[in-house]
Every structure is written in structure tokens, then in C-alpha cells.
Design an enzyme around this catalytic site. Structure first.
Site, PDB file in Angstrom:
ATOM      1  N   ARG A  18       0.834  -1.201   0.000  1.00  0.00           N
ATOM      2  CA  ARG A  18       0.000   0.000   0.000  1.00  0.00           C
ATOM      3  C   ARG A  18       0.872   1.255   0.000  1.00  0.00           C
ATOM      4  O   ARG A  18       1.926   1.288   0.631  1.00  0.00           O
ATOM      5  CB  ARG A  18      -0.853  -0.016   1.271  1.00  0.00           C
ATOM      6  CG  ARG A  18      -1.898   1.078   1.380  1.00  0.00           C
ATOM      7  CD  ARG A  18      -2.945   0.938   0.333  1.00  0.00           C
ATOM      8  NE  ARG A  18      -4.191   1.615   0.682  1.00  0.00           N
ATOM      9  CZ  ARG A  18      -5.204   1.739  -0.163  1.00  0.00           C
ATOM     10  NH1 ARG A  18      -5.116   1.249  -1.396  1.00  0.00           N
ATOM     11  NH2 ARG A  18      -6.316   2.336   0.201  1.00  0.00           N
ATOM     12  N   THR A  70      -9.499   0.275 -10.140  1.00  0.00           N
ATOM     13  CA  THR A  70      -8.183  -0.308 -10.152  1.00  0.00           C
ATOM     14  C   THR A  70      -8.246  -1.551 -11.019  1.00  0.00           C
ATOM     15  O   THR A  70      -9.081  -1.623 -11.909  1.00  0.00           O
ATOM     16  CB  THR A  70      -7.705  -0.604  -8.717  1.00  0.00           C
ATOM     17  OG1 THR A  70      -6.464  -1.225  -8.812  1.00  0.00           O
ATOM     18  CG2 THR A  70      -8.621  -1.505  -7.959  1.00  0.00           C
ATOM     19  N   GLU A  72      -3.944   7.760  -3.852  1.00  0.00           N
ATOM     20  CA  GLU A  72      -4.405   6.786  -2.847  1.00  0.00           C
ATOM     21  C   GLU A  72      -4.710   7.420  -1.496  1.00  0.00           C
ATOM     22  O   GLU A  72      -5.527   6.912  -0.727  1.00  0.00           O
ATOM     23  CB  GLU A  72      -3.346   5.696  -2.671  1.00  0.00           C
ATOM     24  CG  GLU A  72      -3.922   4.339  -2.340  1.00  0.00           C
ATOM     25  CD  GLU A  72      -4.661   3.732  -3.529  1.00  0.00           C
ATOM     26  OE1 GLU A  72      -5.838   3.396  -3.354  1.00  0.00           O
ATOM     27  OE2 GLU A  72      -4.077   3.616  -4.620  1.00  0.00           O
ATOM     28  N   ASP A  85      -8.068   7.817   0.118  1.00  0.00           N
ATOM     29  CA  ASP A  85      -8.763   6.721   0.806  1.00  0.00           C
ATOM     30  C   ASP A  85      -8.765   6.919   2.326  1.00  0.00           C
ATOM     31  O   ASP A  85      -9.446   6.192   3.042  1.00  0.00           O
ATOM     32  CB  ASP A  85      -8.136   5.364   0.467  1.00  0.00           C
ATOM     33  CG  ASP A  85      -8.751   4.741  -0.783  1.00  0.00           C
ATOM     34  OD1 ASP A  85      -9.676   5.343  -1.356  1.00  0.00           O
ATOM     35  OD2 ASP A  85      -8.303   3.651  -1.187  1.00  0.00           O
ATOM     36  N   SER A 129      -7.727   0.319   2.822  1.00  0.00           N
ATOM     37  CA  SER A 129      -8.150  -0.118   1.491  1.00  0.00           C
ATOM     38  C   SER A 129      -9.332  -1.069   1.608  1.00  0.00           C
ATOM     39  O   SER A 129      -9.649  -1.564   2.690  1.00  0.00           O
ATOM     40  CB  SER A 129      -6.980  -0.836   0.814  1.00  0.00           C
ATOM     41  OG  SER A 129      -7.404  -1.466  -0.367  1.00  0.00           O
ATOM     42  N   GLY A 156     -12.840  -1.675  -7.721  1.00  0.00           N
ATOM     43  CA  GLY A 156     -14.135  -1.056  -7.436  1.00  0.00           C
ATOM     44  C   GLY A 156     -14.232  -0.324  -6.114  1.00  0.00           C
ATOM     45  O   GLY A 156     -15.337  -0.183  -5.571  1.00  0.00           O
ATOM     46  N   GLY A 157     -13.088   0.139  -5.564  1.00  0.00           N
ATOM     47  CA  GLY A 157     -13.158   0.869  -4.296  1.00  0.00           C
ATOM     48  C   GLY A 157     -13.838   0.000  -3.248  1.00  0.00           C
ATOM     49  O   GLY A 157     -13.627  -1.214  -3.191  1.00  0.00           O
TER      50      GLY A 157
HETATM   51  N1  GLU Z   1      -8.454   2.810  -3.520  1.00  0.00           N
HETATM   52  C1  GLU Z   1      -9.188   1.597  -3.548  1.00  0.00           C
HETATM   53  C2  GLU Z   1      -8.866   0.744  -2.367  1.00  0.00           C
HETATM   54  O1  GLU Z   1      -7.754   0.560  -2.050  1.00  0.00           O
HETATM   55  C3  GLU Z   1      -8.848   0.801  -4.745  1.00  0.00           C
HETATM   56  C4  GLU Z   1      -9.291   1.482  -5.935  1.00  0.00           C
HETATM   57  C5  GLU Z   1     -10.426   0.775  -6.544  1.00  0.00           C
HETATM   58  O2  GLU Z   1     -10.421  -0.382  -6.751  1.00  0.00           O
HETATM   59  O3  GLU Z   1     -11.356   1.400  -6.845  1.00  0.00           O
HETATM   60  O4  GLU Z   1      -9.730   0.206  -1.763  1.00  0.00           O
END
Ligand code: GLU
Length: 600
Positions: free
Chosen positions: A112, A410, A449, A452, A476, A498-499
Site C-alpha cells: 500500500r 483499479t 491513494e 482513501d 483499502s 471497485g473501491g
Molecule cells: N483505492 C481503492 C482501495 O484501495 C482501490 C481502488 C479501486 O479499486 O477502486 O480500496
């Protein structure tokens, strides 16, 4: 380091348990999706699934030349840095989960991004008020120290059989020779066009000739090819102690903005020292037992392993396989809601916060939370978190806080090799297009990042373990998962971008596959729902527009429409020893699954 010569026969062993676990092996459809991509492939010799054909092919090339799953995963990831530059690359971070077939053990790397050592909890406050998400994203403030290069090097050093230079080769070639622009690449560029134009170095790279790249044209990135070449020659020290790192620091500290754009790109405080002290962390995986299987994933700083694991534990007491579709979705939604309430309260970077990883994953805690779920009524969000240190059955909990916002994007890749090793790896630069800041002359975008982190606690009365701190990792949702049978042999591995929806996508895909018995590619394709302790559950159109919505609304659910959730990939070990690789049929233009020796 493993030598390619150490081939193991274990790979051919047929697990009796696997015959009854998961979906029966489907006949392998060979139909090609858009751009000649195939969402499912079956055969021997190893398998790769990613969102992109060129990236999957890069991994297959390494496997064909005797590399193992770790080598192929790094090769695939590096190629995704070329073809999916808005979702991944050396300017970002990620989480790597590895199954070693020889020892039948799972290992993980937390790669990370970290906040600068100079960062405080007020990183995203201005005049005491949180910045807007938009102001924060396209700025130096959002950029964390990249963890991806260190992840690649650590993985190769620990478990690989090839050096960095060798596995970067296919990606370097792809960057130099170019790839064919598809609809997804063009539309992702279009979605970012305005902010890319704020930064001339980014516009020059991703808007060639000042225009959106045309579908069907060849997109070349010779600067990235040179960056990969430099990493091949000098190692990742070129980033953490060298010239590329100097350029990263300059970009963050003095963002180069087009004055005509009027954009106020706040500078960040990332310093050479931050890069010099960065370490990718090898750490124990999370483990959850589910229906006699062992589900391994990533421990905090990602909330993926604890949140998917807690939700599985909550669902363990319900027989999802026999439920109607509406009841199955109801239970999945409620388990997600509860697990998200607990995630928000308890999960942050364990180097800074006391994170009850073990307690969150205890069946006793899950049972105390499962007791809240009713067949004919819906819990109210925001739901208060439970106390994993003192589980009290059906306790309503204390104060509730809503889930904080997280960008969504991502990329995930899944690899298996002929020896039976497996990698499940999600890498990211956070939202599509990251910070929108390209390192001049280096051909890659920097992450955003650090957005987040919670900019401020979502509720002043509920402690938030995810506030920024010096050298801290933002929480994350990444959930790269590997499922083993009772003998610790692989059953399936998967993950998704997908966050925060990553957690629900992984949970849904696992239950669609393990409980609802869909073939893996159909479990991935199934229309998705995502509940994250919010008043409304997001539904993809195929669910939103179906009669199921009415059935669920009748017991109190509320929904909103989300056009597309996640983009999963996975590999499955079939009972006869073949690998099945699976990817999206439609989302993001369809993914790409390949095996070394097709044997459908
Ligand atoms: N920032 C997101 C996370 O670490 C990942 C980005 C994403 O997949 O959208 O959870």
C-alpha cells in the site's frame, strides 16, 4: 528462490473434496468477446486472467518460458501498467496474495502507498474544513509513496524464479510497440479529459496531438518503456533512491499545471526520505473458514480480508444454496451492511491503530451480529458497529457513522502455474486516472491513494481509525482472495477493483460460486448489488430493472442504480487438475482469460 526445475507432481493430484466444492466444471465456451478477448479458458500449464488481452498474454509468455505464478503475476501487472495506465502502474500500490503449492501455505504482501512522514491528521483540512474530494484528488496532496515497485521486487525475491529485468520484458515491448485503443481506454480517457488537460505532461502523454485517442489506433508509451528499461537495469532503487524517485518528488511538490486551466493543484509534501524508507510488508493473511473451506485474503491495512471474512461468517449460518434468489440477495445485503458498519469503526493501518483483526474474524462475533438479520425486515443504515472485543448477541451497538466515500477503480489479476502455485493480486492508483499527474518523461501517472483516508471523522462521536498520519497507510477495500479446500489445496482465487464495492463484489462472487453453484465465469458475470452500510443498496441495471427489486422493496430494501460494479477475474482448480481462468464477459469491455495449454 524457486528454480523452474523444481516441478511438482502435486499439481496433478485430484482432490476428492474439490469434486463437491464449487460449480462443476463447465464445458469451456471458446467464444471470443470484444476485441478478441475470451472470458474463460481451460487447460494445463498455468492460467492467467486479467482485464486486458495484452497483459494476460504477458503472463502467459512468462509461464510458457518456465516462469512461475509470481513471475507471471509481476509480468502481467507491469503490462497492465501499459494498457491500463489509469488503474495501475509503478506510481501506485496494491496487495499481493500468494499460495505456495509446495508448502500449501498462503503469504501476502501489503504494498500500500504511505502518507508522507510529515503528514498529520489534518492532511486534507484547509482552514479547519475538509477539502472537497475533487480538490484533493488532482493534487500533490493525494499522492502516497508508491508501493508497487517494492511489491514486485519483494514478491520476486521471496517466491519468484526470474529477475525483475526478465519479467518486465513483455511490458517494455508492449509500451514501445503500442497496443490497440479500445472503447474502454478511450472512454476512460474522455472521463478524465478535463483534469488531464490541467497537467500538460499528462495531456501530452494521454491526449496525443491534443485529441482523445481514437478507437483502433495504436497507443505507444516510449517513456514508460524507458522507465521499465531503467528499472530492469538498476532495480527498483531507481524509484526509491534514484532519478525516477527524484522526478516523483518534484512532480508532487511542484505540480506542473497549465496556467490557462485555472486549476489550483495543491502541492504535496512527499519527500525523498519518504521514498527511501518505504517497505512493502510481508504479513500473515486473514483466514476464514467457510463451508469447510479456508478463505485466505489480505489483512489490514486493507479492510478486504476482515470485511469479506466477517460477512462470510455471518452467512455461514444460512443455507444460501436453498434460498430463493430474493432471499439470497437479502441475506448477502444484510451481511454486507453489518460487516461494513464494523469495518468503518475498527479497521485502519495496524501500525497506527489497534485493529481487532482476530476478533473481527471470530465466529462468535459474527454469530452475535448475524442474530440481527431477519428474513422479512431490513436493518437501518447507518447501522452501529458491534464490539468485537466483547461480542454481545444481537446487541444494537453504540453510535453509528456512515461509510466514508472512496473512489472506485483499479485492476485485479489472478494467476496459477503448472506447479499449483496461485497469485491473486489487486493493484491500483486509486481512482481512474489517479491524481491525473504524470511524472514528466517517465510515462506513468501518480496515485491519489491518500484520498482513501477519511478527511475527517464521518461522525464526531465515533472514533475513526482511518485518519491520515505520518507514514500511515490509508485503509483499502482491496480483497484478493484464495480459497483452499480442507487439505489446503486450491479451489478458486479471485478479486476485483471497485473501491469499497470490491468487498461486496468478492463476497457476492464467492457466494454465487460456492453456494449458488454458478460456474466461475457466470458467478463473475452475475448482476451485482453493493450495500455498504448506506440507506440504499446499489444495483446494477440487470437487477434494478428486474422483478427481484420489487420483491426486496416489499420487505423494506431501498435501492439506487449503479451502471457497473467491479471487474473481477479468477482462476479455478478443476478436479482433474486443469486450470480454469475466468474474467468478465461484458464489464469494462470484457476481460481476458488464457491458459498455457488449452484443454477444454
Ligand atoms: N483505492 C481503492 C482501495 O484501495 C482501490 C481502488 C479501486 O479499486 O477502486 O480500496
Amino acid at each position: 528462490m524457486r528454480r523452474p526445475g523444481t516441478r511438482r507432481l502435486a499439481v496433478l493430484a485430484v482432490s476428492a473434496a474439490m469434486v463437491t466444492v464449487g460449480a462443476a466444471a463447465p464445458p469451456a465456451p471458446r467464444a471470443s468477446g470484444p476485441a478478441g478477448k475470451t472470458p474463460v479458458a481451460v487447460g494445463y500449464g498455468g492460467a492467467v486472467a486479467s482485464v486486458d488481452k495484452g497483459a494476460t498474454a504477458a503472463g502467459i509468455e512468462v509461464l510458457e518460458h518456465g516462469g512461475n505464478a509470481v513471475d507471471a503475476a509481476v509480468a502481467t501487472a507491469a503490462a497492465l501498467g501499459v494498457t491500463e495506465p489509469y488503474s495501475s502502474g509503478v506510481g501506485g500500490g496494491g496487495y499481493f496474495v500468494y499460495y505456495d503449492a509446495r508448502t500449501r501455505t498462503v503469504h501476502t504482501i501489503d504494498g500500500r502507498e504511505t502518507a508522507p512522514l510529515s503528514a498529520g491528521s489534518d492532511l486534507f483540512l484547509e482552514n479547519g474544513k475538509p477539502l472537497s474530494f475533487d480538490d484533493a484528488v488532482s493534487s500533490g496532496l493525494s499522492v502516497g509513496t508508491p508501493g508497487t515497485p517494492a511489491t514486485w521486487q519483494t514478491a520476486l525475491d521471496r517466491w519468484g524464479s526470474r529477475g525483475l529485468a526478465s519479467v518486465l520484458r513483455p511490458a517494455e515491448r508492449l509500451a514501445r510497440d503500442g497496443f490497440t485503443v479500445d472503447d474502454t481506454f478511450r472512454s476512460q480517457t474522455a472521463a478524465n479529459e478535463t483534469r488531464f488537460r490541467h497537467f500538460p505532461d499528462t495531456a501530452k502523454l494521454f491526449l496525443p496531438g491534443g485529441e482523445l485517442p481514437a478507437v483502433g489506433s495504436t497507443f505507444k508509451n516510449p517513456e514508460l518503456a524507458r522507465t521499465y528499461e531503467e528499472l530492469a537495469q538498476k532495480g527498483v532503487g531507481a524509484i526509491y533512491h534514484g532519478g525516477i524517485g527524484d522526478d516523483i518528488v518534484k512532480t508532487v511538490e511542484h505540480p506542473r499545471v497549465d496556467p490557462a486551466s485555472g486549476w489550483k493543484a495543491r502541492p504535496g509534501k512527499l519527500a525523498e526520505k519518504d521514498l527511501a524508507v518505504y517497505r512493502a510488508k510481508e504479513q500473515a493473511p486473514t483466514r476464514t473458514s467457510y463451508r469447510g473451506l479456508n478463505v485466505y485474503s489480505i489483512a489490514p491495512s486493507s479492510s478486504g480480508g476482515t470485511t469479506v471474512g466477517e460477512a462470510l461468517n455471518i452467512l455461514e449460518g444460512s443455507d444460501l444454496s436453498r434460498m430463493s434468489e430474493a432471499q439470497y440477495l437479502h441475506h448477502f445485503i444484510e451481511a454486507s451492511r453489518i460487516a461494513f458498519a464494523d469495518r468503518g469503526r475498527w479497521v485502519g493501518d495496524p501500525a497506527f491503530e489497534k485493529v481487532p483483526t482476530k476478533q473481527l474474524l471470530s465466529q462468535r462475533f459474527a454469530d452475535s451480529r448475524a442474530c440481527l438479520v431477519k428474513d422479512d425486515a431490513v436493518l437501518t443504515s447507518p447501522l452501529a458497529p458491534g464490539d468485537p472485543y466483547h461480542p454481545a448477541p444481537c446487541a444494537k451497538g453504540g453510535k453509528a457513522a456512515p461509510t466514508t466515500y472512496e473512489g472506485q477503480n483499479t485492476t485485479h489479476l489472478t494467476v496459477a502455474d503448472r506447479w499449483g502455485d496461485v497469485v491473486s493480486y489487486t493493484l491500483t492508483i486509486e481512482q481512474t486516472g489517479g491524481s491525473a499527474m504524470t511524472v514528466p518523461g517517465r510515462g506513468f501517472l501518480l496515485n491519489n491513494e491518500l484520498t482513501d483516508f477519511s478527511f475527517a471523522p464521518a461522525s464526531p462521536s465515533v472514533p475513526d481509525p482511518n485518519l491520515p498520519g505520518p507514514g500511515k497507510r490509508p485503509r483499502s477495500s482491496i480483497s484478493p482472495t484464495i480459497v483452499l479446500d480442507g487439505h489446503n489445496r486450491p479451489v478458486v482465487a479471485l478479486g476485483s477493483p471497485g473501491g469499497a464495492t470490491i468487498v461486496t463484489t468478492v463476497l457476492q462472487t464467492l457466494t454465487e460460486f460456492l453456494d449458488r453453484r454458478l460456474p466461475l465465469v457466470d458467478a463473475i458475470a452475475a448482476p451485482r448489488a453493493s450495500q455498504r452500510n448506506a440507506a440504499r443498496t446499489e444495483l446494477e441495471p440487470a437487477l434494478y430493472d428486474s422483478p427481484l427489486r420489487g420483491q426486496l422493496e416489499a420487505i423494506g430494501h431501498r435501492f439506487s442504480r449503479n451502471p457497473e460494479i467491479g471487474a473481477a477475474t479468477g482462476v479455478q482448480r478443476l478436479p482433474d487438475g486443469r486450470w480454469l481462468a475466468a474474467a468478465e464477459k461484458v464489464r469494462r469491455g470484457g476481460g481476458s482469460a488464457m491458459v498455457v495449454d488449452p484443454a477444454p
